[in-house]
Motif scaffolding. Sequence first.
Motif, PDB file in Angstrom:
ATOM      1  N   CYS A 151       0.842  -1.205   0.000  1.00 50.47           N
ATOM      2  CA  CYS A 151       0.000   0.000   0.000  1.00 50.47           C
ATOM      3  C   CYS A 151       0.874   1.251   0.000  1.00 50.47           C
ATOM      4  O   CYS A 151       1.869   1.314   0.720  1.00 50.47           O
ATOM      5  N   CYS A 155      -1.907   5.863   6.173  1.00 57.98           N
ATOM      6  CA  CYS A 155      -2.888   6.112   7.232  1.00 57.98           C
ATOM      7  C   CYS A 155      -2.141   6.078   8.571  1.00 57.98           C
ATOM      8  O   CYS A 155      -1.272   5.224   8.787  1.00 57.98           O
ATOM      9  N   CYS A 158      -1.748   2.779  10.688  1.00 54.43           N
ATOM     10  CA  CYS A 158      -1.576   1.487  10.015  1.00 54.43           C
ATOM     11  C   CYS A 158      -0.124   1.086   9.817  1.00 54.43           C
ATOM     12  O   CYS A 158       0.705   1.871   9.365  1.00 54.43           O
ATOM     13  N   VAL A 195      -4.261  -5.793  -0.383  1.00 55.07           N
ATOM     14  CA  VAL A 195      -4.151  -4.885   0.758  1.00 55.07           C
ATOM     15  C   VAL A 195      -4.976  -3.627   0.471  1.00 55.07           C
ATOM     16  O   VAL A 195      -5.788  -3.197   1.283  1.00 55.07           O
ATOM     17  N   ARG A 272      -6.807   9.732   6.143  1.00 45.98           N
ATOM     18  CA  ARG A 272      -7.604   9.024   5.155  1.00 45.98           C
ATOM     19  C   ARG A 272      -7.804   9.948   3.958  1.00 45.98           C
ATOM     20  O   ARG A 272      -7.634  11.169   4.067  1.00 45.98           O
TER      21      ARG A 272
HETATM   22  S1  SF4 Z   1      -5.344   1.337   6.342  1.00 50.93           S
HETATM   23 FE1  SF4 Z   1      -5.411   0.417   4.326  1.00 50.93          FE
HETATM   24  S2  SF4 Z   1      -5.172   2.184   2.940  1.00 50.93           S
HETATM   25 FE2  SF4 Z   1      -4.478   2.877   4.941  1.00 50.93          FE
HETATM   26  S3  SF4 Z   1      -2.235   2.497   4.950  1.00 50.93           S
HETATM   27 FE3  SF4 Z   1      -3.246   0.696   5.864  1.00 50.93          FE
HETATM   28  S4  SF4 Z   1      -3.460  -0.752   4.161  1.00 50.93           S
HETATM   29 FE4  SF4 Z   1      -3.112   1.291   3.265  1.00 50.93          FE
END
Ligand code: SF4
Length: 439
Positions: A151, A155, A158, A195, A272
């Motif tokens: 990814c 975020c 994450c 992902v 986001r």
């Molecule tokens: S939450 Fe989803 S979109 Fe956001 S960094 Fe993690 S894997 Fe990527």
Amino acid sequence: MRKVAFYTLGCKLNFSETSTISRQFAEKGYQKVEFSETPDIFIINTCSVTDNADKKCAKIVREAQAINPDGYVAIIGCYAQLKPKEISEIPGVDAVLGAAEKFRLIELLDGFVKPETTQVLASEIKEATAFNNAYSINDRTRTFLKVQDGCNYHCAFCTIPLARGKSRSDSVENILSSAREIAASEVKEVVLTGVNIGDFGIQDGKRTERFVDLVKAIDEVDGIDRIRISSIEPNLLTNEIIEFTSTSKRFVPHFHIPLQSGNNKTLRRMRRRYLRELYEDRINKIKQLMPNCCIGVDVIVGFPGETHEDFLDTYNFLNELNISYLHVFTYSERANTAAPEMEGRVPLKERKERSKMLRILSEKKKQQFYRENLDSTATVLFENDIENGMMHGFTENYVRVAAKYDPMLINELKTVTLKSINENGTVAVEEPEMVFETH
Ligand code: SF4
């Protein structure tokens, strides 16, 4: 013949990858067995999202050692990439492999001879640039087909980009060839997995294809009855994808769309890429074209800075929204992410209370969705399970139904009428009728 057993923690992607690695072993002449069948080699595929990942990993290693003290234990997966040193210190671990190494397990751990000291083969995550295709064939009912990995988003909560690397994908052509293999193996349902699946189409760092191209192409593969999209970011779920799904032969009316927060201030802090207005617009578009579409939502409670009012904003937003169920995550701090440094830590007790409120809301939404489906006819794919004489399956739009156990129904698509909601939350159906197989 040497025996190998696998244990998978975490998501659908991990399941697809374990399954593919297990097929590599079978091709080399190893016998795949259960943990209880005294394997010579244990492969544990870990997850970094799971709470207490370290404790869970150590527990499985202890189980493996108790079963066969001479067994070889290798740890792979997201947690192995994030904390290789920590894992290498768990007594009984023989090897730790990172994201760039896990698919070369057999070649790298030549012969699986127990070493004097634990071998750690985990390159930095930037080395994980190759796409390794994978799909799970565990039972014949459903397969998880990996189409994308990694990814490029950041975020704030994450850790996945650190564990899986940059966004990269398989080509549409390769995926179609896997889909045809799957179709030939009598699997009825394919779940497209990744992902950040909506970001599909990056190869060697360049965007070459789009997710909607894959959706349109795979819809033409004969022999697959149903295709589900595992989860897609709202900002990447375009009108084109929604419109195509609504007329598609094989894509089912079911989306899982992470929201994470219904409060714009929190969404911005989470980094986001959308606001709640966009999310609402996506839901309305889906429901306008597919009124019976099931919509699942991921939501995080207790993110740093989320006040009680912010949480209520999320609660009220979800309460008003025409969605079908929630996956609620209680925020927990992850090393090397931006969020733990942010102000406004929410006490654990408060996080738990918010989580409980949303779980109750989820149940209410699910019941409401199931009620709306009563007295309608649906097609159920029955699974290979039995519980108190009953078996279960899902409709296209993800209503979980229960029927009297009949082995002849396993992996069959049956047309049923949804009659009532059982005490345990599943839906009772009228005696299934036979439908003609589509292949
Ligand atoms: S939450 Fe989803 S979109 Fe956001 S960094 Fe993690 S894997 Fe990527």
